[in-house]
Write an enzyme that holds these catalytic residues in place. Structure first.
Site, PDB file in Angstrom:
ATOM      1  N   GLY A  74     -49.015  46.717 -40.667  1.00  9.51           N
ATOM      2  CA  GLY A  74     -48.327  46.175 -41.834  1.00  9.51           C
ATOM      3  C   GLY A  74     -49.270  45.496 -42.812  1.00  9.51           C
ATOM      4  CB  THR A  75     -52.037  43.091 -42.356  1.00 10.49           C
ATOM      5  OG1 THR A  75     -51.231  41.984 -41.930  1.00 10.49           O
ATOM      6  CG2 THR A  75     -53.211  42.568 -43.163  1.00 10.49           C
ATOM      7  CB  THR A  92     -61.469  58.842 -36.859  1.00  6.91           C
ATOM      8  OG1 THR A  92     -62.731  59.401 -37.228  1.00  6.91           O
ATOM      9  CG2 THR A  92     -60.859  59.661 -35.734  1.00  6.91           C
ATOM     10  CB  CYS A 150     -49.959  36.199 -39.751  1.00  3.07           C
ATOM     11  SG  CYS A 150     -49.403  37.847 -39.323  1.00  3.07           S
TER      12      CYS A 150
END
Lengths: 395, 395
Positions: free
Chosen positions: A71-72, A237, A325
């Site tokens: 999400g960040t 990747t 967070c």
């Protein structure tokens, strides 16, 4: 001791089916999706399949999904990438005051790069008024970013109404749907947004896997420069096991969503109703009804949220006092201050985020354990002593 | 059909021990490392332990490791983050001409933001001359970034000598060690660098997990803004299973490194010696001795590398014609052009990257299969027909 995990906003467990789907990609299927041989083909097909599933969850087309590390990253890519791609037209960005730090701090970084930021306020329930968004838009506005729902107080925003405004004014509109995608119905076309972030660890998928959807034709500047992965919009990747897990979690979330909502909502409502009846001086934060189905959030006066967390943990109960967070920063949440709570009251924040494993017994256990913990903490609080003295003096 | 995987530069398989170490974190241990309860503690301890192991691999201190989503993110964070943190002192960056695109394209992005980039050339073996780096440094140089070894031609760079120069001139020096960390000895203090990138999928760890080491005291601007994770230098919920896998892979790589090198080197040398003796008009690319232990790279004249890949794949052999990140772009590699190969010859690039599973029989199989494939492709090549005609005419 009984164990009750009520911190699903910080991280959900991974569903066994999701883990099963990932296992081959931690074993025999290890190719790089970009490689031109059988090993690469196998990996690429798995990524393509996951892309279809993630797109399916949000009513999008697979080719418009950009896989990210979570999400960040999705929010950083959206806010910086969309704003930078349009900086020729203007350097002004609109966000709400209660965005996640991955949006707010990305906006701060844009400020360092010469952008101006307007923070739209919220009302006491944490809701953005679309009219405020309209008023904040200027000729040089490059981007509007308003979250779909807030992960600390659960309030769901009027995204559709805001999108009608941004569409008319032709401003790209990003929504951080990390708290909603996979949890409540999210359809990019119904919502009318131009970009949308989601994260696997919010709906029983793996950590380290997320996505940003960007509407076809909307320009975005990559955040991670490098190879030609993700249509040149995100180098690196591909995290094949993570992406496969995200896809599987999206598929299951889509199938089970209405069942999940109808299970979680009454448990949430038990907390919202019963805790205030058992504990004096407690306020529900966020909108009472228009909120995430599994999220019950409170501020308990005269105590420190962190101390309450520790004592609940000692009873086997995992909760949070806000966003994971920022949990160790021990500062009053910007979200709670934005809904006009005082620093003092915001300190007593406690956030229950329910998940698929929770039962009515779990909630009853919390309802039993929490009042004496609050009482015990208040007995140690000088503020509470002062309050008691004042109110008695006032009699 | 025999299956021979010789594309370990694109992605290594995950070791069974690494997968084992990761499994609990796809199951019962699902907490967010930032959470203040037992579930969070368990996850945090695992991340801390992995941090120690990754630091141990490169002779660093754990607190200076920043976990990322892989080599590309590490390189983006290093190049952009270090340059932006020092832009007050100057806006000039030095890179080599053969850096990975995650470095080169990050440098291009810096150019858009007003930086000037100097690309240091390489010699015909792909080696940077430290004197060229010295000459390229200016008063306003904010960063030097030169890779430790190139993943397409294997040449190992004189990092220590370059670091002596940057240290004297007090310029931060980043090295992309994605191709070397976990493969050959890498010690940040021996090398004398200020920042170093590594990636798990290069040494039998998982995709989606990498790290950037930054020397204490060297300032860096985050690329992913958000929470307080990684000391505020990289927001986003930690990819706990990926990080744990990276740590385990680092621990095993450290223990087995010398054994791995002594196994891979003779197999590589078989290819380097035997292919040119069996196939006419083939050149070894990169330095003949000062190269990665498992990497054998060639250009085969009068053929297209991609066609060769397909035919080798039809025989069960996986190779690459360059970086997996650009394989589908079908352009001549910037690395091969930088070592002064013509576009024509660079088209015939073929890259063998050996891994722990490879045996002498695998190499013998390749030595048997490849000459007729090359011969077959050349029979279809107008360039080869022209060459044969010209050389016969010249007789």
């Amino acid at each position: 001791m009984k164990k009750v995990y009520l911190d699903n906003a910080a991280s959900t467990p991974i569903l066994p089916e999701v883990k099963e789907a990932m296992l081959p990609f931690l074993g025999e299927v290890f190719g790089n999706p970009q490689s031109l041989h059988d090993w690469g083909d196998q990996a690429r097909m798995a990524v393509d399949e996951a892309r279809e599933k993630v797109a399916g969850l949000i009513g999008a087309e697979a080719e418009d999904i950009i896989f990210t590390s979570g999400g960040t990253e999705s929010n950083n890519l959206a806010v910086k990438g969309l704003a930078l791609a349009r900086q020729g037209q203007g350097k002004h960005v609109v966000v709400s005051a209660i965005e996640h730090f991955s949006v707010l701090h990305s906006a701060r970084t844009l400020e360092k790069w010469g952008f101006e930021i307007t923070e739209v306020p919220v009302d006491k329930n944490g809701a953005v008024n679309p009219e405020d968004v309209k008023k904040s838009i200027r000729k040089d506005t490059a981007l509007v970013s308003i979250m779909h729902a807030n992960g600390e107080i659960g309030t769901i925003q009027p995204i559709k109404e805001i999108a009608a405004i941004t569409k008319e004014l032709k401003i790209p509109f990003h929504t951080d749907a990390v708290a909603t995608a996979g949890t409540i119905p999210v359809n990019v076309n119904d919502l009318g947004v131009d970009a949308l972030s989601l994260a696997g660890s919010q709906f029983y998928g793996p950590k380290g896997a997320g996505a940003l959807w960007v509407r076809k034709g909307v320009r975005i500047m990559p955040l991670l420069d490098g190879g030609i992965q993700e249509g040149g919009r995100r180098g690196g990747t591909e995290n094949v096991p993570g992406i496969v897990g995200l896809g599987k979690a999206a598929e299951i979330a889509r199938e089970q969503m209405s069942k999940r909502i109808s299970t979680l909502t009454p448990l949430r409502d038990m907390l919202l109703k019963e805790l205030p009846s058992r504990i004096p001086h407690i306020v529900v934060t966020g909108h009472l009804h228009n909120r995430l189905p599994g999220l019950a959030s409170f501020c308990v006066e005269f105590i420190e949220g962190e101390a309450m967390l520790m004592l609940l943990n000692s009873k086997g109960i995992a909760v949070s006092s806000g966003s994971a967070c920022t949990s160790k920063a021990l500062k009053a949440s910007h979200v709670l201050l934005a809904i006009r709570l005082s620093h003092e009251i915001a300190q007593g924040s406690v956030l229950f985020t329910l998940g698929l494993d929770n039962t009515k017994e779990d909630i009853e256990y919390v309802l039993e354990m929490m009042p004496p913990i609050v009482e015990r903490l208040r007995q140690m609080s000088p503020l509470y002593a002062k309050y008691v003295k004042t109110s008695q003096g006032g009699k």
